[in-house]
Design a protein around this motif. Structure first.
Motif, PDB file in Angstrom:
ATOM      1  N   THR A 272       0.833  -1.207   0.000  1.00 40.71           N
ATOM      2  CA  THR A 272       0.000   0.000   0.000  1.00 40.71           C
ATOM      3  C   THR A 272       0.865   1.254   0.000  1.00 40.71           C
TER       4      THR A 272
ATOM      5  N   GLN B  27      -7.671   0.543  -0.281  1.00 42.31           N
ATOM      6  CA  GLN B  27      -7.914  -0.671   0.493  1.00 42.31           C
ATOM      7  C   GLN B  27      -9.141  -0.507   1.402  1.00 42.31           C
TER       8      GLN B  27
ATOM      9  N   ASP C  84      -6.266  -1.582  -4.683  1.00 48.57           N
ATOM     10  CA  ASP C  84      -5.668  -2.126  -3.469  1.00 48.57           C
ATOM     11  C   ASP C  84      -6.664  -3.076  -2.816  1.00 48.57           C
TER      12      ASP C  84
END
Ligand SMILES: Nc1ncnc2c1ncn2[C@@H]1O[C@H](COP(=O)(O)OP(=O)(O)OP(=O)(O)O)[C@@H](O)[C@H]1O
Ligand SMILES: [Mg+2]
Length: 212
Positions: free
Chosen positions: A41, A81, A154
Motif C-alpha cells: 500500500t 484498500q 488495493d
C-alpha cells in the motif's frame, strides 16, 4: 508508464520501501503480492503522490506524483484498500466526481449496473452508510467509468461476495489491451487469468518479479 527508481520511504526509522525499482509498461496486468506490512500500500500511495519519498524517484508518464499531482491523478483510477468515509449522498458524490474528473454520471451508473449495484435506489443515502460491498462496487464503477489508462486497485475484492467478485473479474477481462492494471491481492488464484506479471514484495523490497 510508471517508473519507480531506487525508492526509499521511511516510517519511524524503518525502510517501509527499501530501494524499490520497478517499471510498469503499457498494458501490463500486474498482481502485487506479499505479506501484511510488506509495503504494498505504501508503494501505491507513493505512486499516487500521497507520500513523499525519502529518496529515489517516481514518474508516471514522465510526471512527478508530488509536483504534478493533478496530472498524475488524472491518468490513474485508484481504489483504496479501505473506502473513505465520504459524507456526500450518492447524488452529490456522482456530481462531484463527474465535475472534478470529467467522468459521465451515466457511465458510472452503467458500470454500477454491471456490478449489480442499483444506484437509483440509494441516491439520497450518504456514501458512508452503504454496506461495505456496496461501497466497493460504487468505487469500482467510478474507477472503470473514468476510462483511465492506469488502474490501481488495493485489494478491491475484500468486501465483495463471490458473485460480485466474479462480475468484477469479468469486467476487468473486457478492458482494452493497452490499459495497465496493478492489483494488490492475497488471492492470486482468482486473478491468474487476468495477469501477465506477478510481483512479490517483502520487508519493503521487490523480491520476485515474474512475467507469465
Ligand atoms: N502512515 C504511516 N505511518 C507509519 N507507519 C506506516 C504508515 N503507513 C504504513 N506504515 C507502516 O509501513 C509498513 C507497510 O505498510 P503497508 O500498508 O504498505 O503494508 P501492506 O503491504 O499494504 O500490508 P497489508 O497486506 O496488510 O495491506 C507497516 O509496518 C506499516 O505499519
Ligand atoms: Mg495494504
Amino acid at each position: 508508464m510508471i517508473e519507480v527508481k531506487d525508492a526509499v520511504k521511511r516510517f519511524l526509522d524503518t525502510n517501509v520501501l527499501d530501494h524499490v525499482d520497478l517499471v510498469i509498461e503499457r498494458g501490463d496486468k500486474i498482481a502485487l503480492m506479499g505479506p501484511n506490512g510488506a509495503g504494498k500500500t505504501t508503494l501505491v500511495r507513493s505512486i499516487l503522490g500521497f507520500y513523499h519519498l525519502d529518496s529515489g524517484k517516481i514518474e508516471v508518464e514522465g510526471y512527478d506524483p508530488i509536483k504534478n499531482r493533478v496530472k498524475v491523478l488524472e491518468k490513474i483510477s485508484f481504489i483504496p484498500q479501505t473506502p473513505p468515509p465520504i459524507k456526500l449522498s450518492l447524488t452529490e458524490l456522482l456530481e462531484y466526481v463527474s465535475k472534478s474528473t470529467g467522468t459521465k454520471e451515466e457511465d458510472i451508473k452503467e458500470e454500477a449496473k454491471r456490478m449489480d449495484l442499483d444506484i437509483s435506489k440509494n441516491l439520497a443515502k450518504p456514501f458512508f452508510k452503504l454496506s461495505g460491498g456496496m461501497k466497493q462496487k460504487l468505487l469500482i464503477a467510478i474507477a472503470l467509468a473514468k476510462r483511465s489508462d492506469i488502474l490501481i486497485f488495493d485489494e478491491p475484492t475484500a468486501n465483495l461476495d463471490p458473485k460480485a467478485r466474479e462480475k468484477f473479474y469479468h469486467l476487468l477481462s473486457e478492458l482494452p489491451q493497452e490499459v495497465s492494471t496493478l492489483f494488490i491481492t492475497h488471492r492470486i488464484e482468482e486473478v491468474e487469468g487476468l495477469i501477465n506479471r506477478k510481483i512479490y514484495m517483502d520487508l519493503g523490497k521487490v523480491v520476485e518479479d515474474e512475467r507469465l
